[in-house]
Design a protein around this motif. Structure first.
Motif, PDB file in Angstrom:
ATOM      1  N   VAL A  82       0.846  -1.191   0.000  1.00 55.65           N
ATOM      2  CA  VAL A  82       0.000   0.000   0.000  1.00 55.65           C
ATOM      3  C   VAL A  82       0.885   1.246   0.000  1.00 55.65           C
ATOM      4  O   VAL A  82       1.906   1.305   0.699  1.00 55.65           O
ATOM      5  N   ASP A  83       0.513   2.216  -0.835  1.00 56.05           N
ATOM      6  CA  ASP A  83       1.192   3.517  -0.904  1.00 56.05           C
ATOM      7  C   ASP A  83       0.157   4.615  -0.691  1.00 56.05           C
ATOM      8  O   ASP A  83      -0.930   4.580  -1.286  1.00 56.05           O
ATOM      9  N   ILE A  84       0.503   5.599   0.126  1.00 53.83           N
ATOM     10  CA  ILE A  84      -0.428   6.688   0.413  1.00 53.83           C
ATOM     11  C   ILE A  84       0.323   8.011   0.502  1.00 53.83           C
ATOM     12  O   ILE A  84       1.405   8.080   1.093  1.00 53.83           O
ATOM     13  N   ILE A  85      -0.262   9.047  -0.091  1.00 52.89           N
ATOM     14  CA  ILE A  85       0.185  10.429   0.090  1.00 52.89           C
ATOM     15  C   ILE A  85      -1.042  11.253   0.463  1.00 52.89           C
ATOM     16  O   ILE A  85      -2.086  11.158  -0.206  1.00 52.89           O
ATOM     17  N   ASP A  86      -0.941  12.046   1.506  1.00 50.01           N
ATOM     18  CA  ASP A  86      -2.096  12.852   1.913  1.00 50.01           C
ATOM     19  C   ASP A  86      -1.893  14.332   1.571  1.00 50.01           C
ATOM     20  O   ASP A  86      -0.846  14.742   1.048  1.00 50.01           O
ATOM     21  N   ARG A  87      -2.888  15.154   1.883  1.00 49.47           N
ATOM     22  CA  ARG A  87      -2.872  16.567   1.495  1.00 49.47           C
ATOM     23  C   ARG A  87      -1.828  17.379   2.256  1.00 49.47           C
ATOM     24  O   ARG A  87      -1.490  18.497   1.864  1.00 49.47           O
ATOM     25  N   TRP A  88      -1.317  16.830   3.373  1.00 51.53           N
ATOM     26  CA  TRP A  88      -0.287  17.528   4.147  1.00 51.53           C
ATOM     27  C   TRP A  88       1.137  17.139   3.724  1.00 51.53           C
ATOM     28  O   TRP A  88       2.100  17.642   4.267  1.00 51.53           O
ATOM     29  N   GLY A  89       1.226  16.206   2.786  1.00 51.56           N
ATOM     30  CA  GLY A  89       2.544  15.792   2.321  1.00 51.56           C
ATOM     31  C   GLY A  89       3.167  14.661   3.094  1.00 51.56           C
ATOM     32  O   GLY A  89       4.383  14.429   3.018  1.00 51.56           O
ATOM     33  N   ASN A  90       2.357  13.905   3.833  1.00 52.81           N
ATOM     34  CA  ASN A  90       2.837  12.692   4.480  1.00 52.81           C
ATOM     35  C   ASN A  90       2.830  11.534   3.480  1.00 52.81           C
ATOM     36  O   ASN A  90       1.923  11.437   2.640  1.00 52.81           O
ATOM     37  N   PHE A  91       3.812  10.663   3.583  1.00 48.20           N
ATOM     38  CA  PHE A  91       3.951   9.510   2.680  1.00 48.20           C
ATOM     39  C   PHE A  91       4.031   8.221   3.499  1.00 48.20           C
ATOM     40  O   PHE A  91       4.654   8.195   4.570  1.00 48.20           O
ATOM     41  N   VAL A  92       3.465   7.147   2.949  1.00 49.18           N
ATOM     42  CA  VAL A  92       3.641   5.811   3.517  1.00 49.18           C
ATOM     43  C   VAL A  92       3.863   4.813   2.394  1.00 49.18           C
ATOM     44  O   VAL A  92       3.150   4.831   1.374  1.00 49.18           O
ATOM     45  N   ARG A 121      16.456 -12.474   7.372  1.00 50.84           N
ATOM     46  CA  ARG A 121      16.575 -11.507   6.274  1.00 50.84           C
ATOM     47  C   ARG A 121      15.344 -11.627   5.376  1.00 50.84           C
ATOM     48  O   ARG A 121      15.205 -12.536   4.589  1.00 50.84           O
ATOM     49  N   THR A 122      14.476 -10.656   5.496  1.00 48.27           N
ATOM     50  CA  THR A 122      13.205 -10.713   4.793  1.00 48.27           C
ATOM     51  C   THR A 122      13.337 -10.248   3.348  1.00 48.27           C
ATOM     52  O   THR A 122      14.238  -9.481   3.004  1.00 48.27           O
ATOM     53  N   THR A 123      12.418 -10.710   2.499  1.00 47.24           N
ATOM     54  CA  THR A 123      12.323 -10.208   1.131  1.00 47.24           C
ATOM     55  C   THR A 123      11.401  -8.995   1.044  1.00 47.24           C
ATOM     56  O   THR A 123      11.325  -8.357  -0.011  1.00 47.24           O
ATOM     57  N   LEU A 124      10.687  -8.675   2.119  1.00 49.24           N
ATOM     58  CA  LEU A 124       9.743  -7.553   2.102  1.00 49.24           C
ATOM     59  C   LEU A 124      10.509  -6.248   1.966  1.00 49.24           C
ATOM     60  O   LEU A 124      11.453  -5.991   2.716  1.00 49.24           O
ATOM     61  N   SER A 125      10.069  -5.390   1.029  1.00 53.65           N
ATOM     62  CA  SER A 125      10.960  -4.307   0.627  1.00 53.65           C
ATOM     63  C   SER A 125      10.220  -3.095   0.071  1.00 53.65           C
ATOM     64  O   SER A 125      10.217  -2.851  -1.144  1.00 53.65           O
ATOM     65  N   PRO A 126       9.579  -2.290   0.929  1.00 58.56           N
ATOM     66  CA  PRO A 126       8.962  -1.052   0.447  1.00 58.56           C
ATOM     67  C   PRO A 126      10.024  -0.063  -0.026  1.00 58.56           C
ATOM     68  O   PRO A 126      11.210  -0.186   0.305  1.00 58.56           O
ATOM     69  N   SER A 127       9.586   0.937  -0.796  1.00 59.09           N
ATOM     70  CA  SER A 127      10.523   1.908  -1.374  1.00 59.09           C
ATOM     71  C   SER A 127       9.969   3.326  -1.289  1.00 59.09           C
ATOM     72  O   SER A 127       8.752   3.541  -1.324  1.00 59.09           O
ATOM     73  N   MET A 128      10.887   4.272  -1.202  1.00 62.29           N
ATOM     74  CA  MET A 128      10.545   5.690  -1.291  1.00 62.29           C
ATOM     75  C   MET A 128      11.665   6.394  -2.043  1.00 62.29           C
ATOM     76  O   MET A 128      12.816   5.958  -2.005  1.00 62.29           O
ATOM     77  N   VAL A 129      11.319   7.467  -2.740  1.00 63.39           N
ATOM     78  CA  VAL A 129      12.296   8.213  -3.525  1.00 63.39           C
ATOM     79  C   VAL A 129      12.170   9.700  -3.189  1.00 63.39           C
ATOM     80  O   VAL A 129      11.053  10.234  -3.116  1.00 63.39           O
ATOM     81  N   LEU A 130      13.325  10.348  -2.984  1.00 67.41           N
ATOM     82  CA  LEU A 130      13.363  11.794  -2.784  1.00 67.41           C
ATOM     83  C   LEU A 130      13.869  12.461  -4.056  1.00 67.41           C
ATOM     84  O   LEU A 130      14.742  11.936  -4.744  1.00 67.41           O
ATOM     85  N   GLY A 161      15.896  16.311  -2.367  1.00 61.60           N
ATOM     86  CA  GLY A 161      15.811  16.196  -0.919  1.00 61.60           C
ATOM     87  C   GLY A 161      14.411  16.131  -0.349  1.00 61.60           C
ATOM     88  O   GLY A 161      14.239  15.988   0.868  1.00 61.60           O
ATOM     89  N   LYS A 162      13.397  16.225  -1.202  1.00 60.64           N
ATOM     90  CA  LYS A 162      12.006  16.202  -0.743  1.00 60.64           C
ATOM     91  C   LYS A 162      11.339  14.898  -1.191  1.00 60.64           C
ATOM     92  O   LYS A 162      11.654  14.367  -2.254  1.00 60.64           O
ATOM     93  N   PRO A 163      10.408  14.387  -0.392  1.00 65.83           N
ATOM     94  CA  PRO A 163       9.752  13.125  -0.788  1.00 65.83           C
ATOM     95  C   PRO A 163       9.029  13.290  -2.111  1.00 65.83           C
ATOM     96  O   PRO A 163       8.285  14.254  -2.312  1.00 65.83           O
ATOM     97  N   TRP A 164       9.250  12.342  -2.997  1.00 67.60           N
ATOM     98  CA  TRP A 164       8.681  12.412  -4.347  1.00 67.60           C
ATOM     99  C   TRP A 164       7.773  11.224  -4.638  1.00 67.60           C
ATOM    100  O   TRP A 164       6.655  11.402  -5.109  1.00 67.60           O
ATOM    101  N   MET A 165       8.235   9.997  -4.332  1.00 68.15           N
ATOM    102  CA  MET A 165       7.436   8.828  -4.698  1.00 68.15           C
ATOM    103  C   MET A 165       7.535   7.741  -3.643  1.00 68.15           C
ATOM    104  O   MET A 165       8.589   7.483  -3.075  1.00 68.15           O
ATOM    105  N   SER A 166       6.398   7.095  -3.413  1.00 67.53           N
ATOM    106  CA  SER A 166       6.277   5.888  -2.602  1.00 67.53           C
ATOM    107  C   SER A 166       5.852   4.772  -3.537  1.00 67.53           C
ATOM    108  O   SER A 166       4.923   4.944  -4.327  1.00 67.53           O
ATOM    109  N   PHE A 167       6.538   3.620  -3.479  1.00 67.75           N
ATOM    110  CA  PHE A 167       6.133   2.525  -4.358  1.00 67.75           C
ATOM    111  C   PHE A 167       6.616   1.190  -3.816  1.00 67.75           C
ATOM    112  O   PHE A 167       7.422   1.126  -2.879  1.00 67.75           O
ATOM    113  N   GLY A 168       6.086   0.113  -4.385  1.00 68.79           N
ATOM    114  CA  GLY A 168       6.478  -1.217  -3.949  1.00 68.79           C
ATOM    115  C   GLY A 168       5.658  -2.281  -4.646  1.00 68.79           C
ATOM    116  O   GLY A 168       4.809  -1.983  -5.491  1.00 68.79           O
ATOM    117  N   THR A 169       5.890  -3.522  -4.250  1.00 71.50           N
ATOM    118  CA  THR A 169       5.211  -4.653  -4.886  1.00 71.50           C
ATOM    119  C   THR A 169       5.309  -5.886  -4.022  1.00 71.50           C
ATOM    120  O   THR A 169       6.267  -6.044  -3.270  1.00 71.50           O
TER     121      THR A 169
END
Length: 595
Positions: free
Chosen positions: A408-418, A464-473, A476-484
């Motif tokens: 799950v990826d979420i961005i809200d109106r305040w600029g929080n990312f998950v 050592r888990t294979t679970l692997s969420p991702s985020m990209v700045l 220097g600012k949060p740009w993208m949340s993604f995963g699979t």
């Protein structure tokens, strides 16, 4: 470019997940004033109900988040450790095992998902736990639509449930089990969460005190007590024998989800964030470091050169994963060197025109990779293939039906990312715990039974888990949340997606829809820990000429189904305030929503 659906554009908020119901739940929370952390927790608990073959309350959940209030990113480690009684001596000397089972009780770590969601909600959310859980409780009590894959999974393990795991049969096969297109409820789990709320809520308690009380009830109260009692009963696992578990209520009481800084690497002017080397996440960063030495923009994103180059880079990165990664609380992982430009430049020299059939970990800081028996991994894969070819009923007899994962990826109106990747505790992983409505995960199958190895078994150590969420700045600012989801494929499909976006200019939905690929060259993290040298699977929409060209380079390449590679989702925030999101169309479950 043609896409299966538009990339969602929004300004208020967006949610992308592997199931449309979870996406709508997350969006409902945003619409009702909750932030991204409230929404992610509600969506995450809902995924346990609507994708029970892919995750469960007894599973794991690593989370990468960006807090607009703190102006910083964090990793919440929802990967529970090995129980105190799970030792190499027990497995090898007392039980005669040479490899960890893939199902049953022995491979169960401390379940980490609940506390990961709870800690995120406690420290970053605004909603009370009842408001967050009411969605999952409602679907569990009244029923949720079951996708065909749930029914298919149950069909494979039905003989095991009936013969060995009667508690799972009572829960999942009652009244004939879930039916295609019908609603299916889990009233036992609904009551578990309802009881949790009753025990957490008391007059005068604050939101924070209620969440803390729920954590205590889960890890030190009735949930832990039920698990402690049940795992003492020997149950069948993939060893072909019945074993009792060693997880105790004390193991659970001693653990809480930790918070740490993300591991980072620059790629094409962006900063990519992953979990630490207790996950396979840094292997994606190593892959990107290798690819940064090529002008990917000149390569056809669905062409021979791109596929070959990315695959050979991944082979090197995943060889280092096996040779050096482990829980850094127990292992000195040379991560700074593994992610350095100099190390990538040296390793890049190994990538030639032809496919490598070797397993080639490097020598960071002059260290040698420890204990990687590639030949044994090849033999295990060959033995499983031979057994399947002779009609050996491995799945039915031993319950070796692999699970997958959610995201799950979420961005809200305040600029929080998950970015969160819940998994494990699949309905087919171990027997359902009576009175709780869920089962334990089996992540400890990823340990080697040699305590001296980086990913060797030790009590209290994270597998050592294979679970692997991702985020990209960006800048220097949060740009993208993604995963699979995808096990070993998570950190294959994700760098492919990111490279296509940053090098070729595709948006999220375009990058997701493009045909993808994966390798099975290295040692698998999952039972029976096999390896298939040079194996490369192309999604069926690749041009046949690409397949033939890759074979000519020496890849053991084959063409898979047309829509079979990847279950990616993602969301990004642009400088003008627009939020864009996309989700995988494969399997017809994932959706992005926003406004």
């Amino acid at each position: 470019m043609f896409t299966t659906r538009p990339e969602i554009a929004a300004t208020f908020g967006a949610v992308a997940s592997t199931h449309w119901i979870a996406s709508q739940v997350g969006m409902s929370v945003l619409e009702r004033g909750g932030n991204a952390f409230d929404a992610a927790a509600a969506a995450g608990f809902t995924l346990q109900i609507v994708e029970p073959h892919l995750n469960g309350p007894g599973g794991d959940c690593p989370i990468i988040l960006h807090s607009a209030k703190l102006g910083a990113q964090q990793v919440i480690c929802g990967q529970g450790p090995a129980p105190g009684g799970l030792t190499v001596a027990l497995m090898r000397d007392q039980l005669g095992q040479s490899i960890m089972p893939g199902t049953g009780f022995l491979a169960a770590p401390v379940p980490g998902a609940f506390d990961a969601w709870a800690r995120m909600l406690l420290e970053h959310g605004t909603w009370r736990l009842r408001d967050v859980l009411e969605y999952a409780i409602g679907y569990a009590a009244r029923g949720a639509h079951m996708v065909p894959r749930v029914i298919q999974t149950l069909a494979t393990v039905k003989p095991l449930f009936e013969a060995e795991w009667q508690t799972s049969a009572a829960l999942w096969l009652r009244d004939g089990g879930p039916q295609p297109g019908k609603l299916w409820s889990n009233p036992v789990l609904a009551e578990t969460y309802s009881r949790l709320l009753r025990e957490a809520e008391a007059p005068g308690r604050t939101r924070e005190q209620e969440i803390e009380a729920a954590r205590d009830a889960w890890y030190g109260g009735f949930v832990a007590e039920a698990i402690d009692r049940f795992v003492r009963t020997p149950m069948m696992d993939t060893s072909g024998e019945r074993h009792a578990g060693v997880l105790t209520g004390q193991d659970m009481a001693n653990w809480r989800a930790g918070v740490e800084a993300p591991t980072t690497r620059e790629f094409r002017g962006h900063t990519v964030l992953k979990c630490g080397p207790w996950s396979q996440g840094p292997a994606m960063l190593q892959t990107l470091a290798l690819l940064d030495g090529y002008d990917l923009s000149t390569m056809d994103p669905v062409g021979e050169e791109f596929v070959h180059t990315v695959t050979e880079a991944m082979k090197l990165a995943f060889a280092d994963r096996e040779g050096f990664y482990g829980d850094p609380a127990f292992v000195d992982v040379p991560l700074a060197t593994l992610l350095s430009d100099a190390y990538a430049a040296e390793r890049r020299k190994l990538i030639g025109r032809d496919a490598s059939m070797e397993f080639r970990p490097g020598s960071p800081d002059g260290r040698a990779a420890q204990g990687v028996d590639y030949a044994a991994a090849i033999r295990r894969a060959e033995e499983m293939t031979a057994a399947a070819g002779t009609g050996e009923p491995t799945v039915s007899r031993l319950g070796a039906s692999g699970g997958d994962t959610c995201h799950v990826d979420i961005i809200d109106r305040w600029g929080n990312f998950v970015s969160a990747t819940p998994s494990a505790g699949w309905l087919q992983s171990s027997p359902a715990v009576p009175g709780l409505g869920f089962c334990l995960g089996t992540r400890c199958q990823m340990f080697w039974l040699d305590a001296d190895l980086p990913n060797g078994l030790k009590p209290g150590k994270r597998p050592r888990t294979t679970l692997s969420p991702s985020m990209v700045l960006r800048d220097g600012k949060p740009w993208m949340s993604f995963g699979t989801p995808g096990g070993e494929q998570q950190d294959q499909w994700q760098p492919i997606m990111l490279a296509r976006m940053l090098a070729h200019g595709f948006n999220i939905q375009e990058a997701i829809d493009l045909p993808s690929f994966h390798s099975e060259h290295w040692v698998s993290s999952f039972w029976p820990r096999g390896a298939k040298p040079g194996k490369l699977v192309l999604e069926g929409r690749f041009a046949p000429a690409v397949l033939e060209a890759l074979k000519a380079r020496g890849h053991a390449a084959e063409m898979g189904g047309e829509w079979t590679e990847g279950r990616l989702t993602g969301a990004r925030l642009e400088a003008d305030g627009q939020i864009f999101a996309g989700a995988n169309p494969r399997g017809m479950q994932g959706y992005a929503v926003g406004r």
